[in-house]
Design a protein around this motif. Structure first.
Motif: not given
Length: 325
Positions: A247-259
């Motif tokens: 969640l420190s990576h922009v791809f991880g943040v995107l996945c969090m928001n997709i949820v």
């Protein structure tokens, strides 16, 4: 350059882009290309998600499911604690923790106040964290007890950082335990009304060619990104996905928001462990997940992968580098 070969290339790419947009509109005719959010604040995603999908088990971590309403309440309490610590709209807050539901809470709490989150990889040493603290002008830091000594070392004699809040037991004199403050906090139910260009996140690059660069992400950046991804990938609600990206990576943040925008169920993996990834896919019937190509290579080359039932998988997404054959 204006030679014919380049001109034909540009025209071909432009024609291809127009074709893609036409196909997109034909597949999603009822999906608007503009936002109708009450506020441009990314924190609104969670609230909209609860209104749309109801109360459901949303996040699995440490042996149990957490409902979306439970996580929202925890984030609202954290927002109250941050406000009492002096965090105001526009302030920068560094977050350095491994993947955990409390990191999800931190994103929402910081955005709810109109502040700016700076997610930092737990792998960084004190010197690297120090650079980000100084460069960003962070006012406050949130971390976990295993990482607290590193953050304290990074913040030594740094006047701009006013507080270090710690999840879990910590006896370091310069830190503030979060749990007692959370227990007494009254949840904040108001939302800072952000403009679309207000800064939401400063995410620092790896710094492989010099010092890390703070990449500025506005609230509109993040909302446009997640809405486009959700429409393109056509994700149904209540399917189980897996958070293996940090969640420190922009791809991880995107996945969090997709949820949030799709109403999915999320199993959080704190660290990468190839065998545990396969066990999680099998035990939780994971349908979709995202990885970077290096992770995908580990999965493809894992010698025991045929021993696990991965029939639940519908889609795997990858990006950030060349994909292995």
């Amino acid at each position: 350059r204006t030679d014919g070969k380049l001109t034909r290339f540009v025209l071909q790419r432009s024609h291809r882009a127009a074709q893609c947009l036409s196909v997109f509109k034909s597949q999603y005719p009822s999906t608007p290309l503009t936002f109708s959010y009450q506020t441009m604040n990314v924190a609104q995603l969670i609230i909209d998600s609860i209104e749309r999908f109801g109360d459901y088990p949303c996040v699995y971590h440490d042996g149990r499911w957490h409902s979306n309403r439970e996580r929202l309440l925890s984030a609202e309490k954290l927002a109250s604690v941050l406000r009492d610590q002096g965090v105001q709209p526009g302030d920068r807050v560094l977050v350095m923790m491994a993947n955990d539901p409390t990191v999800l809470d931190a994103f929402h709490a910081i955005w709810r106040l109109g502040a700016v989150i700076i997610p930092v990889t737990p792998q960084w040493v004190a010197r690297e964290v120090r650079y980000v603290l100084e460069h960003s002008g962070a006012k406050l830091a949130i971390t976990s007890s295993p990482l607290a000594p590193r953050v304290v070392e990074a913040a030594e004699n740094l006047s701009s950082l006013q507080s270090i809040l710690v999840h879990g037991p910590c006896e370091l004199a310069s830190t503030i335990p979060l749990e007692p403050l959370m227990a007494e906090a009254q949840p904040i139910t108001t939302m800072h009304d952000c403009d679309e260009d207000d800064l939401a996140m400063l995410i620092y690059t790896s710094g492989t060619t010099g010092f890390p660069k703070g990449v500025m992400q506005s609230h509109k950046n993040l909302l446009v990104n997640v809405q486009a991804a959700a429409r393109l990938l056509d994700m149904p609600p209540y399917v189980t996905t897996m958070q293996v990206l940090p969640l420190s990576h922009v791809f991880g943040v995107l996945c969090m928001n997709i949820v949030a925008i799709c109403g999915q169920r999320l199993v959080i993996m704190p660290t990468w462990d190839t065998r545990k990834i396969f066990e999680t896919i099998q035990n939780f019937k994971v349908a979709r997940f995202s990885v970077v190509p290096t992770m995908l290579t580990y999965l493809l080359n894992f010698p025991d992968r045929q021993q696990y039932d991965c029939s639940s998988l519908q889609m795997g997404r990858t990006g950030g580098a060349a994909t292995p054959d």
